[in-house]
Design an enzyme around this catalytic site. Structure first.
Site, PDB file in Angstrom:
ATOM      1  N   HIS A 135      43.514  39.462  41.668  1.00 18.05           N
ATOM      2  CA  HIS A 135      42.560  40.132  40.790  1.00 18.05           C
ATOM      3  C   HIS A 135      41.172  39.532  40.990  1.00 18.05           C
ATOM      4  CE1 HIS A 135      46.045  41.762  38.584  1.00 18.05           C
ATOM      5  NE2 HIS A 135      45.190  42.676  38.164  1.00 18.05           N
ATOM      6  N   LYS A 139      39.113  38.023  35.656  1.00 18.86           N
ATOM      7  CA  LYS A 139      40.419  38.173  35.028  1.00 18.86           C
ATOM      8  C   LYS A 139      40.771  36.874  34.320  1.00 18.86           C
ATOM      9  CE  LYS A 139      44.567  40.140  34.524  1.00 18.86           C
ATOM     10  NZ  LYS A 139      44.774  41.255  33.589  1.00 18.86           N
TER      11      LYS A 139
END
Length: 238
Positions: A135, A139
């Site tokens: 990610h 995140k």
């Protein structure tokens, strides 16, 4: 439908764009710059609240919306140890609630594929299963909620795996989830079964946030005028 956006970051903006395109009205936008506006009176102007914030604020945000009599779609992850508490809270209030670790239609299809593959692999003990997720650096939780969902699906069928861990492991009872944070990746999830003969992999790669946002709006449309606790399985008819 009147929508309150609880969390007005990149995801909130993406949800707003799609919701407005579909003819819905955004009646409240709550971000870090106007938290004082997050009151029951303001929330009550909405039919559905879509909550995308952080693990530290999600539970209280959901309760505030439920107290206002507003249905809640929640996409915040990292707080699921309190999910039973929230489900009890919603039921006691005769409210409406839908949580998903990922609202993307593609990811929810991937969940179904993951479960099916795990069922196929459960008798083939020569294969070692691992998970990987990537990610963007903003995140906040690791592993991702999507990765945890995938891991729990695997462990349902690969019963030798007793728990997931967020690091490499030589313990056969532990299911590895390896997390990487690289910009600008919206999200990649990979499940890999390895043997000395071959590897089997399934991968989902998101190209942007639109899939997540459109799924969240779809979930809000589903939850409108309903009571109870639901998931994306009901939304998508799985």
């Amino acid at each position: 439908m009147k929508i309150a956006l609880v969390g007005y970051g990149k995801m909130g903006h993406a949800i707003e764009e799609i919701a407005v395109e579909k003819g819905h009205e955004i009646v409240l936008r709550i971000g870090i710059e106007n938290l004082e506006a997050f009151t029951k009176e303001n929330i009550a102007k909405a039919d559905v609240a879509i909550e995308f914030t952080s693990p530290h604020s999600a539970v209280e945000n959901i309760k505030t919306c439920v107290d206002a009599g507003v249905a809640v779609v929640c996409g915040s992850t990292g707080w699921l140890q309190q999910l039973p508490e929230i489900e009890h809270y919603v039921s006691a209030a005769n409210g409406a609630f839908l949580y998903a670790s990922n609202f993307s239609v593609g990811v929810n299809l991937f969940f179904e594929l993951n479960s099916f593959l795990a069922q196929l692999m459960r008798k083939h003990h020569d294969y070692h299963v691992t998970l990987e997720e990537i990610h963007h650096t903003q995140k906040k939780d690791a592993p991702s909620g999507t990765a945890i969902t995938l891991a729990e699906q695997v462990m349902r069928y690969i019963t030798g795996k007793k728990q997931w861990v967020n690091h490499t492991s030589d313990n056969e009872a532990e299911l590895e989830i390896i997390s990487e944070r690289i910009d600008p990746a919206p999200g990649t999830h990979k499940i890999k079964y390895s043997s000395y003969i071959d590897d089997i992999e399934i991968i989902h790669t998101a190209h942007n946030r639109k899939g997540f946002a459109s799924g969240a709006v779809m979930a809000a449309e589903f939850l409108y005028n309903k009571k109870g606790i639901f998931s994306m399985k009901e939304v998508l008819g799985f």
